[in-house]
Design a protein around this motif. Structure first.
Motif, PDB file in Angstrom:
ATOM      1  N   GLY A   1     -10.766  27.396  -6.449  1.00  0.00           N
ATOM      2  CA  GLY A   1      -9.836  26.578  -5.681  1.00  0.00           C
ATOM      3  C   GLY A   1      -9.050  25.576  -6.504  1.00  0.00           C
ATOM      4  O   GLY A   1      -8.015  25.074  -6.072  1.00  0.00           O
ATOM      5  N   ASP A   2      -9.546  25.257  -7.717  1.00  0.00           N
ATOM      6  CA  ASP A   2      -8.867  24.280  -8.578  1.00  0.00           C
ATOM      7  C   ASP A   2      -8.661  24.877  -9.967  1.00  0.00           C
ATOM      8  O   ASP A   2      -8.702  24.189 -10.972  1.00  0.00           O
ATOM      9  CB  ASP A   2      -9.709  22.995  -8.660  1.00  0.00           C
ATOM     10  N   ASP A   3      -8.475  26.203 -10.028  1.00  0.00           N
ATOM     11  CA  ASP A   3      -8.393  26.891 -11.314  1.00  0.00           C
ATOM     12  C   ASP A   3      -7.194  26.429 -12.144  1.00  0.00           C
ATOM     13  O   ASP A   3      -6.108  26.176 -11.620  1.00  0.00           O
ATOM     14  CB  ASP A   3      -8.257  28.410 -11.110  1.00  0.00           C
ATOM     15  N   GLU A   4      -7.417  26.351 -13.445  1.00  0.00           N
ATOM     16  CA  GLU A   4      -6.316  26.193 -14.404  1.00  0.00           C
ATOM     17  C   GLU A   4      -5.381  27.396 -14.234  1.00  0.00           C
ATOM     18  O   GLU A   4      -5.839  28.536 -14.112  1.00  0.00           O
ATOM     19  CB  GLU A   4      -6.900  26.167 -15.819  1.00  0.00           C
ATOM     20  N   PRO A   5      -4.069  27.204 -14.209  1.00  0.00           N
ATOM     21  CA  PRO A   5      -3.156  28.342 -14.047  1.00  0.00           C
ATOM     22  C   PRO A   5      -3.323  29.363 -15.174  1.00  0.00           C
ATOM     23  O   PRO A   5      -3.455  28.998 -16.344  1.00  0.00           O
ATOM     24  CB  PRO A   5      -1.770  27.689 -14.097  1.00  0.00           C
TER      25      PRO A   5
END
Length: 520
Positions: A358-362
């Motif tokens: 849900g908060d992954d690095e692009p």
């Protein structure tokens, strides 16, 4: 230590099966399932001395069962467990790893003890959920965590992934100095001796087992050895063969030497993930499984617990890198990512995937950075937008296989060129047909063009098919699976042959554009 009981049965398909129960330490009983007549393991490896499946019962203030057994021992094993203790009093079932020869009776234990808590690595718990198809209480443990059973029996868990299963953990009992290792340090050897009294009698089987199962993951062996080096070990409670007690330093020393030698020549893939974040560990473990099928060594490392020096050294030693995208919000993990970028080298292969947290690095900005540094993309970024399915796991497994094949391409070409020309000519004269092998398991399906198909028996009718370990369909053709052998019609095979000869991207549908009929 005194043998408490011995039960025997003989079945037409399984041969002679024996169970021994032996007290190996205070409040600790080994349940040794002796499979005297088994001739093969993992399909391709022959056995000359059968094998055993070892399970252990710790009866302290709280009761724990370490592993179960092979399903062929169902009646004998459950009878022994019930004879030793009321199953409802077992509070914990520790799963060293989920390979069926050790977890085959987990569902039966859950039926006898519905309130039991299953203890294992995060990946193991996820695997079990797909195996038993019923809810159960669970406790996920990481390396260094402990479970207190009382009476001094404090169990410490040590992560040992890929030995030889992605979810392997070792368990150390601080009271009895017993290290429960499942497959690690084991051997396929069946006799009445509980321990390793005669080293010359079993050393050949010990090395054969290492070569077949542990050698392909030599670097993971070295990591596990480092994690247990400070433990005082009195007994190594293995999952197969005799327990180790008389020559422990010798056995561990051999693992060390063999693994150091093996690690010098192998292709290494480093896979980075973040513990307890999304599906990071599970997906990376699945990619590692695909890499390992090609003969590549794999090393999994958690970015949120690894030292910067450890990360730098591993990146420098690796030919391929896989990164499950970390969360953007963690400064410490961002620093680890920067360490990787600073340590990479040209000609390394890279693979990226989302973690689904849900908060992954692009993915794509990082992908561009690696490409600018000269790295080769082994597979397109894997984007996880929902809970991973069997199709997602197939995609990851095939992506890992693609990376391993790319890294080992020079070795593969060298092996092909080394084939004796006369042998090649002889093999070329053997008349064979063309076939398409198709298989399906759950929502996963695959296919391959095959030419090495021969009749193996008349009664019952059987065929033998050559399938390389690194073929995608291999994972659908294990014991108990079903497949279809399609014979191509003379004069009408060119279109199908061309279709199935082409290279498919990871997770691609092999049957797109092909008319199919489901087999009954």
């Amino acid at each position: 230590m005194v043998a408490l009981t011995e039960l025997t049965q003989v079945t037409p398909n399984s041969g002679r099966l024996t169970i021994q129960t032996v007290e190996i330490a205070p409040e600790t009983t080994a349940i040794r399932c002796l499979d005297w007549d088994r001739e093969r393991f993992d399909v391709e490896f022959g056995l000359r001395n059968g094998t055993t499946y070892n399970s252990f019962l710790i009866q302290a203030e709280k009761v724990a069962l370490v592993d179960t057994s092979h399903r062929k021992f169902e009646q004998l094993y459950l009878e022994v467990v019930v004879g030793l203790i009321d199953p409802t009093k077992i509070e914990y079932l520790i799963i060293s790893h989920t390979e069926p020869d050790h977890s085959g009776l987990v569902k039966d234990i859950l039926q006898l003890a519905p309130s039991i808590t299953v203890v294992g690595a995060k990946v193991a718990i996820q695997f079990l959920e797909n195996m038993v198809h019923q809810p159960f209480k669970s406790m996920q443990v990481k390396s260094g965590e402990r479970l207190d059973l009382g009476n001094g029996h404090e169990l410490e868990f040590i992560s040992a992934p890929n030995l030889h299963w992605p979810d392997t953990i070792l368990t150390y009992d601080h009271k009895t100095s017993t290290l429960y290792t499942c497959d690690v340090f084991g051997m396929h050897y069946c006799d009445d001796h509980t321990y390793d009294e005669n080293i010359t009698l079993i050393e050949e089987d010990f090395q054969y087992y290492y070569d077949c199962l542990m050698g392909p993951n030599a670097r993971s062996v070295l990591t596990a050895l480092k994690r247990i080096e400070k433990l005082e070990i009195v007994t190594v409670a293995t999952g197969h063969g005799p327990l180790l007690q008389h020559y422990i330093s010798e056995w561990l020393g051999r693992y060390q030497n063999w693994s150091l030698e093996q690690a010098k020549t192998e292709t290494l893939v480093a896979l980075f993930y973040v513990e307890d974040y999304g599906y990071s560990e599970h997906l990376v473990s699945t990619i590692a499984h695909g890499c390992a099928k090609t003969g590549a060594a794999v090393e999994l490392i958690a970015l949120n617990s690894a030292e910067p020096q450890e990360v730098r050294e591993l990146v420098a030693q690796s030919s391929g890198l896989v990164i499950a995208m970390p969360p953007q919000s963690s400064v410490m993990i961002q620093a680890a990512l920067s360490t990787i970028l600073a340590a990479v080298q040209k000609k390394q292969a890279i693979g990226l995937l989302e973690s689904g947290g849900g908060d992954d690095e692009p993915v794509y900005p990082l992908r561009n950075k690696f490409q600018e540094l000269g790295l080769t993309e082994a597979f397109p970024p894997i984007l996880v937008k929902e809970i991973p399915t069997q199709a997602t796991e197939q995609l990851c497994d095939e992506a890992g296989t693609d990376m391993g094949q790319w890294l080992n391409r020079d070795r593969t070409i060298k092996q092909i060129k080394s084939i004796n020309t006369e042998l090649e000519k002889a093999l070329g004269r053997i008349s064979t047909g063309l076939y398409i092998i198709t298989a399906k398991k759950g929502e996963i399906q695959s296919a391959m063009l095959a030419s090495w198909v021969i009749q193996a028996s008349l009664e019952p009718l059987g065929v033998a098919i050559a399938v390389s370990k690194d073929r995608a369909i291999e994972s659908l053709m294990h014991v108990g699976d079903r497949f279809v052998l399609n014979v191509l019609e003379e004069g009408k095979y060119q279109g199908l042959m061309k279709h199935f000869l082409k290279r498919f991207a990871p997770g691609a549908d092999r049957f797109t554009g092909v008319k199919t009929v489901s087999a009954q």
